[in-house]
Design a protein around this motif. Sequence first.
Motif, PDB file in Angstrom:
ATOM      1  N   MET A 250      20.825  -1.548 -73.434  1.00 18.68           N
ATOM      2  CA  MET A 250      22.625  -1.160 -73.226  1.00 18.68           C
ATOM      3  C   MET A 250      22.540  -1.557 -71.570  1.00 18.68           C
ATOM      4  O   MET A 250      21.763  -0.992 -70.580  1.00 18.68           O
ATOM      5  CB  MET A 250      22.516   0.431 -73.449  1.00 18.68           C
ATOM      6  N   SER A 251      23.664  -2.071 -71.301  1.00 19.29           N
ATOM      7  CA  SER A 251      23.944  -2.354 -69.787  1.00 19.29           C
ATOM      8  C   SER A 251      24.454  -1.105 -69.149  1.00 19.29           C
ATOM      9  O   SER A 251      24.875  -0.171 -69.627  1.00 19.29           O
ATOM     10  CB  SER A 251      25.001  -3.294 -69.563  1.00 19.29           C
ATOM     11  N   GLN A 252      24.005  -1.240 -67.875  1.00 23.14           N
ATOM     12  CA  GLN A 252      24.403  -0.115 -66.817  1.00 23.14           C
ATOM     13  C   GLN A 252      25.993  -0.080 -66.482  1.00 23.14           C
ATOM     14  O   GLN A 252      26.367  -1.222 -66.507  1.00 23.14           O
ATOM     15  CB  GLN A 252      23.287  -0.080 -65.638  1.00 23.14           C
ATOM     16  N   PRO A 253      26.411   1.003 -66.425  1.00 21.61           N
ATOM     17  CA  PRO A 253      27.870   1.149 -66.026  1.00 21.61           C
ATOM     18  C   PRO A 253      28.010   0.498 -64.619  1.00 21.61           C
ATOM     19  O   PRO A 253      26.921   0.784 -63.861  1.00 21.61           O
ATOM     20  CB  PRO A 253      28.193   2.702 -66.269  1.00 21.61           C
ATOM     21  N   VAL A 254      29.217  -0.218 -64.421  1.00 23.97           N
ATOM     22  CA  VAL A 254      29.568  -0.911 -62.966  1.00 23.97           C
ATOM     23  C   VAL A 254      30.380   0.345 -62.362  1.00 23.97           C
ATOM     24  O   VAL A 254      31.152   0.858 -62.865  1.00 23.97           O
ATOM     25  CB  VAL A 254      30.169  -2.181 -63.187  1.00 23.97           C
ATOM     26  N   HIS A 255      29.614   0.850 -61.065  1.00 18.14           N
ATOM     27  CA  HIS A 255      30.407   1.606 -60.244  1.00 18.14           C
ATOM     28  C   HIS A 255      30.935   1.039 -58.943  1.00 18.14           C
ATOM     29  O   HIS A 255      30.368   0.243 -58.324  1.00 18.14           O
ATOM     30  CB  HIS A 255      29.781   2.937 -60.063  1.00 18.14           C
ATOM     31  N   ALA A 256      32.151   1.500 -58.434  1.00 18.46           N
ATOM     32  CA  ALA A 256      32.640   1.336 -57.293  1.00 18.46           C
ATOM     33  C   ALA A 256      32.325   2.248 -56.348  1.00 18.46           C
ATOM     34  O   ALA A 256      32.752   3.637 -56.674  1.00 18.46           O
ATOM     35  CB  ALA A 256      34.063   0.817 -57.219  1.00 18.46           C
ATOM     36  N   LEU A 257      31.796   2.187 -55.128  1.00 17.72           N
ATOM     37  CA  LEU A 257      31.428   3.526 -54.276  1.00 17.72           C
ATOM     38  C   LEU A 257      32.232   3.127 -53.018  1.00 17.72           C
ATOM     39  O   LEU A 257      32.129   2.519 -52.164  1.00 17.72           O
ATOM     40  CB  LEU A 257      29.922   3.592 -53.860  1.00 17.72           C
ATOM     41  N   PHE A 258      33.165   4.231 -52.754  1.00 16.44           N
ATOM     42  CA  PHE A 258      34.132   4.298 -51.858  1.00 16.44           C
ATOM     43  C   PHE A 258      33.835   5.456 -50.768  1.00 16.44           C
ATOM     44  O   PHE A 258      33.399   6.338 -51.053  1.00 16.44           O
ATOM     45  CB  PHE A 258      35.689   4.638 -52.136  1.00 16.44           C
ATOM     46  N   LEU A 259      33.730   5.062 -49.434  1.00 19.85           N
ATOM     47  CA  LEU A 259      33.671   5.680 -48.539  1.00 19.85           C
ATOM     48  C   LEU A 259      34.837   5.794 -47.458  1.00 19.85           C
ATOM     49  O   LEU A 259      35.580   4.849 -47.267  1.00 19.85           O
ATOM     50  CB  LEU A 259      32.326   5.438 -47.360  1.00 19.85           C
ATOM     51  N   VAL A 260      35.410   7.006 -47.189  1.00 16.84           N
ATOM     52  CA  VAL A 260      36.820   7.334 -46.676  1.00 16.84           C
ATOM     53  C   VAL A 260      36.421   8.258 -45.381  1.00 16.84           C
ATOM     54  O   VAL A 260      35.852   9.452 -45.556  1.00 16.84           O
ATOM     55  CB  VAL A 260      37.540   7.758 -47.699  1.00 16.84           C
ATOM     56  N   SER A 261      37.248   8.143 -44.349  1.00 13.06           N
ATOM     57  CA  SER A 261      37.277   9.015 -43.037  1.00 13.06           C
ATOM     58  C   SER A 261      38.603   8.977 -42.599  1.00 13.06           C
ATOM     59  O   SER A 261      39.310   7.789 -42.487  1.00 13.06           O
ATOM     60  CB  SER A 261      36.302   8.888 -42.015  1.00 13.06           C
ATOM     61  N   ALA A 262      39.064  10.238 -42.280  1.00 18.20           N
ATOM     62  CA  ALA A 262      40.664  10.155 -42.108  1.00 18.20           C
ATOM     63  C   ALA A 262      40.936  11.455 -41.090  1.00 18.20           C
ATOM     64  O   ALA A 262      39.918  12.553 -41.378  1.00 18.20           O
ATOM     65  CB  ALA A 262      41.387  10.055 -43.182  1.00 18.20           C
ATOM     66  N   PRO A 263      41.828  11.511 -40.718  1.00 15.42           N
ATOM     67  CA  PRO A 263      42.340  12.885 -40.102  1.00 15.42           C
ATOM     68  C   PRO A 263      42.486  13.746 -41.181  1.00 15.42           C
ATOM     69  O   PRO A 263      43.059  13.491 -42.264  1.00 15.42           O
ATOM     70  CB  PRO A 263      43.546  12.716 -39.120  1.00 15.42           C
ATOM     71  N   ASP A 264      42.198  14.972 -40.839  1.00 15.88           N
ATOM     72  CA  ASP A 264      42.488  16.283 -42.045  1.00 15.88           C
ATOM     73  C   ASP A 264      43.753  16.363 -42.150  1.00 15.88           C
ATOM     74  O   ASP A 264      44.350  16.535 -41.061  1.00 15.88           O
ATOM     75  CB  ASP A 264      41.494  17.343 -41.609  1.00 15.88           C
ATOM     76  N   GLN A 265      44.099  16.545 -43.379  1.00 17.27           N
ATOM     77  CA  GLN A 265      45.598  17.068 -43.606  1.00 17.27           C
ATOM     78  C   GLN A 265      45.840  17.325 -45.132  1.00 17.27           C
ATOM     79  O   GLN A 265      44.703  16.936 -45.868  1.00 17.27           O
ATOM     80  CB  GLN A 265      46.377  15.447 -43.562  1.00 17.27           C
ATOM     81  N   PRO A 266      46.394  18.332 -45.491  1.00 16.00           N
ATOM     82  CA  PRO A 266      46.668  18.769 -46.779  1.00 16.00           C
ATOM     83  C   PRO A 266      46.855  17.751 -47.838  1.00 16.00           C
ATOM     84  O   PRO A 266      47.507  16.853 -47.751  1.00 16.00           O
ATOM     85  CB  PRO A 266      48.150  19.715 -46.622  1.00 16.00           C
ATOM     86  N   GLY A 267      45.926  18.035 -48.977  1.00 14.19           N
ATOM     87  CA  GLY A 267      46.483  17.088 -50.127  1.00 14.19           C
ATOM     88  C   GLY A 267      45.810  15.878 -50.189  1.00 14.19           C
ATOM     89  O   GLY A 267      45.724  14.959 -50.938  1.00 14.19           O
ATOM     90  N   LEU A 268      44.386  15.595 -49.451  1.00 12.15           N
ATOM     91  CA  LEU A 268      43.962  14.566 -49.317  1.00 12.15           C
ATOM     92  C   LEU A 268      43.073  14.067 -50.424  1.00 12.15           C
ATOM     93  O   LEU A 268      43.134  13.175 -51.118  1.00 12.15           O
ATOM     94  CB  LEU A 268      43.026  14.257 -47.982  1.00 12.15           C
TER      95      LEU A 268
END
Length: 298
Positions: free
Chosen positions: A1-19
């Motif tokens: 059985m093949s392994q699932p493929v994942h995308a790994l996102f890293l995000v940095s931003a000024p803090d704000q409501p609703g991020l």
Amino acid sequence: MSQPVHALFLVSAPDQPGLVARLASFFYAAGLNIVDASNHTDVHAEGGARFFMRLVVDLAGLSTPAASSALRGSATRGALEAAFGELATSLSAQWSVRYSDVVQRAAVLVTKDPACLYDIVLRQRSGELPCEIPLIISNHPTLEPVAESFRIPFVCLPVTPETKADQEKRVLELTAQHHIDLVILARYMQVLTSGFLDHAPPVINIHHGFLPAFQGARPYHQAHARGVKLIGATAHYATKDLDQGPIIEQDVARVTHAMGPDELTRVGRDVERVVLSRAVRAHLERRVIVEGRRTIVL
């Protein structure tokens, strides 16, 4: 059985409501499932609070109509990155992404001490470090038998003050030739120049960082002479400022007056091995965000 493929996102931003909601909604609209997420807000950051997030996204849904619709008819990785980039711009965010089916390639630089080299290669061979090691480079031939025992190509590039520029140029050529994504300094006893670091992939170094008063040769002998009670190590990204790069991992071990220099060295090497492997793994797993002179490890 093949392994699932994942995308790994890293995000940095000024803090704000609703991020968190906006980031999650982006993947929901594309029919992509977030399988892991972690975030942190640094309220003490200079210039205002900063938000950091790591997202692991299952790409199985990228072939669905929902993804095609959300990504303007092109359900590809490129389209996903373009659309996410637009969202990031609206949030004044910096971001990066890697994919789990693209194996990173690491070069290990060594001098004469085999401890960290053995540890890194054994952990990689056992699957603990998700990377390939296609190349070991040294300024001495001492560890060539170690490389041969693992059937890893070994290149010896001696260096003197007069040949340092040419030697570093050759190292950069080798990293480009072998498509290296990460350079691991496994007790490589040479100071890298800013010219090298400006053109190299990310470089992780291991340093006896809990001995800040004992610079130069034989630090554990100096520590013994001072009767220290703690020894340790620091793994950090290498920068032009010697041993001042952003710290990824640290640890310590207690020692006593009864331990001689050789015993302190043995304990110190144990700590160095563990700390370096933890740092390399965190980098390979895309858990490290560099923010100025420090890191956020999610």
